[in-house]
Design an enzyme around this catalytic site. Structure first.
Site, PDB file in Angstrom:
ATOM      1  CG  PHE A 117      17.283  67.409  -2.915  1.00 22.23           C
ATOM      2  CD1 PHE A 117      17.834  66.900  -4.072  1.00 22.23           C
ATOM      3  CD2 PHE A 117      17.346  68.773  -2.707  1.00 22.23           C
ATOM      4  CE1 PHE A 117      18.424  67.736  -5.017  1.00 22.23           C
ATOM      5  CE2 PHE A 117      17.932  69.617  -3.628  1.00 22.23           C
ATOM      6  CZ  PHE A 117      18.469  69.095  -4.792  1.00 22.23           C
ATOM      7  CD  GLN A 237      17.606  77.596   1.923  1.00 22.98           C
ATOM      8  OE1 GLN A 237      17.616  77.431   0.710  1.00 22.98           O
ATOM      9  NE2 GLN A 237      16.822  76.882   2.723  1.00 22.98           N
ATOM     10  CG  LEU A 249      23.443  76.264  -5.675  1.00 23.54           C
ATOM     11  CD1 LEU A 249      23.623  76.947  -4.334  1.00 23.54           C
ATOM     12  CD2 LEU A 249      21.974  76.205  -6.039  1.00 23.54           C
ATOM     13  CD  GLU A 252      19.820  70.236  -0.333  1.00 21.37           C
ATOM     14  OE1 GLU A 252      19.179  69.626   0.515  1.00 21.37           O
ATOM     15  OE2 GLU A 252      19.599  71.417  -0.634  1.00 21.37           O
ATOM     16  NE  ARG A 283      18.890  73.740  -0.271  1.00 23.36           N
ATOM     17  CZ  ARG A 283      18.325  74.160  -1.391  1.00 23.36           C
ATOM     18  NH1 ARG A 283      17.724  75.336  -1.431  1.00 23.36           N
ATOM     19  NH2 ARG A 283      18.348  73.405  -2.471  1.00 23.36           N
ATOM     20  CG  HIS A 370      20.175  79.340  -2.559  1.00 26.76           C
ATOM     21  ND1 HIS A 370      20.514  79.332  -3.903  1.00 26.76           N
ATOM     22  CD2 HIS A 370      19.221  78.387  -2.407  1.00 26.76           C
ATOM     23  CE1 HIS A 370      19.806  78.410  -4.523  1.00 26.76           C
ATOM     24  NE2 HIS A 370      19.006  77.834  -3.640  1.00 26.76           N
ATOM     25  NE  ARG A 412      13.882  77.458  -1.571  1.00 25.88           N
ATOM     26  CZ  ARG A 412      14.726  76.631  -2.206  1.00 25.88           C
ATOM     27  NH1 ARG A 412      14.425  75.350  -2.361  1.00 25.88           N
ATOM     28  NH2 ARG A 412      15.881  77.081  -2.681  1.00 25.88           N
TER      29      ARG A 412
END
Length: 597
Positions: A117, A237, A249, A252, A283, A370, A412
């Protein structure tokens, strides 16, 4: 007043944090969970890719690496004591979820499966590490279902479809909340020794967002109106991969499985911005890269989007170029059937909303609002703090996205939101129940519902000159244009002037629906008031921070400034204006340095 309920602990919100808090509080205290939605419709259910924990099931990993990645990802604004606490708790938290019955994907040996990730690395090699524990691309949904079942088993009392409108403080302590029952329009007072807010974020202040319609910043706005501060609200974010125009979304996890970003010229562009981890950078880095490609004319057909490519032949090609292998060292490969098995919801979203099949076609994506890194200030046990000296307000707790611990700092990392929910939801529940055991009920005011009633009456009896939908549409558009990925003084000042204008116009709204049963027009108008209050604080804090850090990027102050801005923002509403103070960032092991991906 017939509608008074008494509980030791009242939890506001029934997403992952609220359910975890309710579950743990209910083990020793009489507990109620109040939610504007049916619990399993909470926004935690939309979280797709995974929950981070250094289990090391597929390759070497350590909680210390997870801690460093989170500190680095936060652009060094995260509090390192809280981050270390969360990352060390992560392993037990995930195993506990497994024991509760959460159906994680499995390795051939039967262990919990993990995938790479963004921003999660092997700190020794700098390469991506498999740390995200997942249940296909429905991880949040599975957490929500599992925790709800556990709460029912543990006899937690639920008040579903009750909208909390006000927080009651008596003698400087929490005393309960006031809510409206959606089905009847009646007000209810919940008398409590301890109150936990777990009301989620406020992404609906932006035009393009991945957030549910319920994400209107209710908890933050209620406490702001009661004189409490909010922390680090400038840091919002923008997830790099939302479906073009819709904002839904694309996890990821797509890039974790080998997907890559392609510009309008057919070029893979992330190696230019993050040479080591490429499409698995954090991100904020990827969102800015996409936005830069678009601004410099390399969007697809001159439009505001790029491609996300997870077609198996592309994944295999780029994996070979990157030297990516399977855990056993063999070349990384993937088939269309495996893409479908690992990302079933994403494939479905794209087929339904775009008419695109990701197994054979590239997906059009753009950054989408987000997640808020800011929120209600708390310590690592969920206790709400009310000033720069970390003074605790007795009996008040917060957890989840509405809270700011701060483990996310200025940005984050993916998978840390679900981890935040379960770790800090658990500890908020434990602390609230412990507090309730030794506390007395504070006496209620003579008319605890007065403030909530007045808010509704104002919306029913306004002049009617203004329309809530028009104000909402204008606000979201301006916030997305002026206070999103790239910001500057001129744009944010203009946004604040507009917000002041909208707040004045808001006083003239008149709700047309006079009914009391499920009066969604009235509730939407009330939520708009929350969004305006929160948007004002976001814009004011962003204008005030004269640097770029994490999710906060200033075109007029492009560099991070540790000398002047290595500090958290605290913001209050006083006399109609936003008042700002600061508190220091907790630094333990990791001194700030430039992030390199």
């Amino acid at each position: 007043m017939a509608n008074i309920h008494q509980f030791d602990v009242v939890v506001v919100g029934a997403g992952g944090a609220g359910l975890m808090a309710g579950l743990y509080a209910s083990r020793t205290a009489k507990t109620a969970v109040i939610s504007k939605l049916y619990p399993t419709r909470s926004h935690t259910g939309a979280a797709q890719g995974g929950i981070g924990a250094a289990l090391g099931n597929l390759e070497e990993d350590k909680p210390e690496w997870h801690t460093y990645d989170t500190v680095k990802g936060s652009d060094y604004l995260g509090d390192q004591d809280a981050i270390e606490f969360m990352c060390n708790e992560a392993i037990d938290a995930v195993i506990e979820l497994e024991h509760m019955g959460l159906p994680f994907d499995r390795t051939p040996e039967g262990r919990i499966s993990q995938r790479p990730f963004g921003g999660h690395t092997n700190n020794e090699t700098g390469k991506p590490v498999r740390r995200a524990c997942h249940a296909a691309d429905r991880t949040g949904h599975m957490i929500l279902q599992t925790l709800y079942q556990q709460c029912l088993k543990n006899k937690v009392t639920f008040f579903d479809e009750y909208q909390v409108l006000d927080f009651i403080i008596v003698n400087g302590k929490a005393a309960g909340v006031v809510a409206v029952e959606l089905a009847t329009g009646e007000l209810h007072t919940f008398h409590a020794k301890a109150v936990i807010f777990a009301t989620g974020g406020h992404g609906r202040i932006f035009e393009v967002t991945s957030n549910a319609y319920a994400y209107t910043g209710d908890g933050a706005a209620i406490l702001l109106r009661r004189g409490l501060p909010l922390e680090d609200m400038e840091f919002f974010q923008f997830h790099p991969t939302g479906i073009y125009k819709l904002g839904i979304l694309i996890t990821e996890g797509v890039r974790g499985e080998g997907g890559v970003l392609i510009n309008g010229r057919g070029e893979r562009f992330m190696p230019k911005y993050a040479p080591t981890v490429k499409d698995l950078a954090s991100r904020d880095v990827i969102s800015r890269a996409i936005y830069t490609e678009i601004r410099e004319g390399r969007g697809v057909n001159g439009q505001n989007y790029v491609w996300l490519d997870v077609r198996p032949e592309s994944v295999i090609k780029y994996a070979a170029m990157d030297g990516r292998t399977n855990p056993d060292g063999t070349p990384y490969t993937i088939t269309g059937e495996q893409v479908l098995a690992k990302l079933p919801d994403i494939i479905d979203f794209c087929r339904v909303y775009l008419g695109v099949d990701p197994v054979t076609q590239m997906m059009p994506i753009q950054p989408t609002a987000h997640y808020t890194m800011g929120g209600i200030p708390t310590n690592k046990y969920g206790e709400v703090i009310i000033d720069s000296q970390n003074t605790v307000l007795p009996g008040l707790y917060a957890a989840g996205e509405c809270a700011c611990v701060s483990v996310h700092g200025a940005n984050r990392l993916g998978t840390n939101s679900l981890l935040d929910l379960v770790v800090f939801g658990k500890h908020a529940g434990l602390k609230a129940a412990e507090y309730a055991k030794h506390a007395d009920f504070e006496p209620l005011p003579a008319d605890p519902e007065a403030e909530a009633r007045a808010q509704f009456e104002a919306l029913r009896n306004g002049s009617g000159k203004e329309n809530a939908f028009d104000i909402s549409t204008d606000m979201k558009k301006v916030m997305f244009e002026e206070v999103s990925i790239y910001r500057n003084e001129k744009g944010m000042k203009a946004a604040l002037e507009k917000i002041a204008e909208w707040k004045e116009r808001y006083k003239h709204i008149r709700v047309q629906d006079t009914g009391r049963v499920f009066n969604t027009e009235l509730l939407n108008a009330w939520e708009l008031g929350n969004m305006l209050d929160v948007a004002e604080v976001v814009a004011a804090c962003a204008l005030n921070r004269r640097e770029s850090r994490g999710g906060h990027s200033r075109e007029d102050y492009p560099e991070r400034d540790d000398q002047n801005w290595m500090k958290h923002t605290l913001a209050w509403k006083q006399d109609g204006k936003v008042k700002i103070d600061y508190k220091p960032v907790v630094v333990t092991k990791y001194q700030p340095k430039k992030r390199v991906y």
